[in-house]
Design a protein around this motif. Structure first.
Motif, mmCIF file in Angstrom:
data_model
loop_
_atom_site.group_PDB
_atom_site.id
_atom_site.type_symbol
_atom_site.label_atom_id
_atom_site.label_comp_id
_atom_site.label_asym_id
_atom_site.label_seq_id
_atom_site.Cartn_x
_atom_site.Cartn_y
_atom_site.Cartn_z
ATOM 1 N N TRP A 5 -4.335 -5.622 -3.897
ATOM 2 C CA TRP A 5 -2.960 -5.108 -4.129
ATOM 3 C C TRP A 5 -2.961 -5.126 -5.742
ATOM 4 O O TRP A 5 -3.529 -5.997 -6.322
ATOM 5 C CB TRP A 5 -1.960 -5.627 -3.475
ATOM 6 C CG TRP A 5 -1.770 -5.531 -2.199
ATOM 7 C CD1 TRP A 5 -2.974 -4.821 -1.254
ATOM 8 C CD2 TRP A 5 -0.849 -5.853 -1.247
ATOM 9 N NE1 TRP A 5 -2.609 -5.044 0.103
ATOM 10 C CE2 TRP A 5 -1.320 -5.418 0.322
ATOM 11 C CE3 TRP A 5 0.305 -6.633 -1.281
ATOM 12 C CZ2 TRP A 5 -0.622 -5.940 1.193
ATOM 13 C CZ3 TRP A 5 1.052 -6.984 -0.266
ATOM 14 C CH2 TRP A 5 0.533 -6.490 1.099
ATOM 15 N N VAL A 23 0.043 4.433 -8.515
ATOM 16 C CA VAL A 23 -1.039 5.064 -9.214
ATOM 17 C C VAL A 23 -0.706 6.586 -9.802
ATOM 18 O O VAL A 23 -1.331 6.833 -10.896
ATOM 19 C CB VAL A 23 -2.052 4.927 -8.236
ATOM 20 C CG1 VAL A 23 -3.380 5.664 -8.587
ATOM 21 C CG2 VAL A 23 -2.477 3.427 -7.790
ATOM 22 N N ALA A 24 -0.080 7.253 -8.884
ATOM 23 C CA ALA A 24 0.114 8.551 -9.393
ATOM 24 C C ALA A 24 0.834 8.599 -10.784
ATOM 25 O O ALA A 24 0.598 9.286 -11.547
ATOM 26 C CB ALA A 24 0.793 9.449 -8.374
ATOM 27 N N GLU A 51 1.746 1.788 -3.604
ATOM 28 C CA GLU A 51 0.767 1.778 -4.337
ATOM 29 C C GLU A 51 0.494 3.448 -5.000
ATOM 30 O O GLU A 51 0.315 3.566 -5.966
ATOM 31 C CB GLU A 51 -0.354 1.232 -3.732
ATOM 32 C CG GLU A 51 -1.568 1.200 -4.883
ATOM 33 C CD GLU A 51 -2.850 0.658 -4.282
ATOM 34 O OE1 GLU A 51 -2.455 -0.762 -3.786
ATOM 35 O OE2 GLU A 51 -3.821 0.889 -4.434
ATOM 36 N N GLN A 52 0.370 4.226 -3.943
ATOM 37 C CA GLN A 52 0.094 5.435 -4.117
ATOM 38 C C GLN A 52 1.095 6.256 -4.960
ATOM 39 O O GLN A 52 0.605 7.091 -6.113
ATOM 40 C CB GLN A 52 0.252 6.543 -2.836
ATOM 41 C CG GLN A 52 -0.982 6.486 -1.959
ATOM 42 C CD GLN A 52 -0.712 7.497 -0.848
ATOM 43 O OE1 GLN A 52 0.596 7.857 -0.398
ATOM 44 N NE2 GLN A 52 -1.943 8.045 -0.375
ATOM 45 N N LYS A 53 2.249 5.936 -5.042
ATOM 46 C CA LYS A 53 3.272 6.279 -5.796
ATOM 47 C C LYS A 53 3.264 5.657 -7.368
ATOM 48 O O LYS A 53 3.138 6.446 -8.309
ATOM 49 C CB LYS A 53 4.697 5.799 -5.250
ATOM 50 C CG LYS A 53 5.824 6.947 -5.536
ATOM 51 C CD LYS A 53 7.115 6.421 -4.990
ATOM 52 C CE LYS A 53 8.243 7.174 -5.430
ATOM 53 N NZ LYS A 53 9.583 6.742 -4.938
ATOM 54 N N PRO A 83 0.805 -1.361 0.002
ATOM 55 C CA PRO A 83 0.117 0.026 -0.096
ATOM 56 C C PRO A 83 1.008 1.254 -0.141
ATOM 57 O O PRO A 83 0.472 2.193 -0.593
ATOM 58 C CB PRO A 83 -0.660 -0.109 1.314
ATOM 59 C CG PRO A 83 -0.893 -1.611 1.582
ATOM 60 C CD PRO A 83 0.408 -2.337 0.815
ATOM 61 N N HIS A 84 1.949 1.350 0.861
ATOM 62 C CA HIS A 84 2.739 2.632 0.680
ATOM 63 C C HIS A 84 3.374 2.856 -0.747
ATOM 64 O O HIS A 84 3.793 4.079 -0.979
ATOM 65 C CB HIS A 84 3.666 2.729 1.992
ATOM 66 C CG HIS A 84 4.859 1.623 1.640
ATOM 67 N ND1 HIS A 84 4.906 0.298 2.052
ATOM 68 C CD2 HIS A 84 6.024 1.777 1.196
ATOM 69 C CE1 HIS A 84 5.980 -0.122 1.638
ATOM 70 N NE2 HIS A 84 6.812 0.714 1.529
#
Ligand SMILES: [Zn+2]
Length: 82
Positions: A78, A60-61, A56-58, A53-54
């Motif tokens: 995930w 996705v962006a 994933e943000q990167k 998850p930590h």
């Protein structure tokens, strides 16, 4: 400095930012064409079951910025690694 170091091609990891040999005769990372990112072996191995998850943000962006379509999530919810 060991002989040959000056010829080594370096890449930095998309996930952790570490720099690693990637080219000539040493490949200590992977290019993931689905996401168009290059990551070090450590991150590649650590996320075999999907992007944590930590990270994933990167990802996705990055995918949104590049217009990359995100794959379906795996059974853990995930994004698949590759
Ligand atoms: Zn890494």
């Amino acid at each position: 400095m060991a002989a040959g170091d000056e010829y080594q091609v370096k890449q930095s990891c998309f996930c952790c930012g570490a720099s690693f040999a990637f080219g000539m005769n040493a490949y200590h990372g992977r290019h993931i064409s689905r996401y168009r990112i290059t990551v070090c072996d450590t991150c590649y191995m650590a996320n075999w079951d999907g992007w944590a998850p930590h990270l994933e943000q990167k990802i996705v962006a990055h995918a949104q910025a590049k217009g990359i379509e995100l794959p379906h999530r795996n059974s853990k919810g995930w994004l698949p690694r590759d």
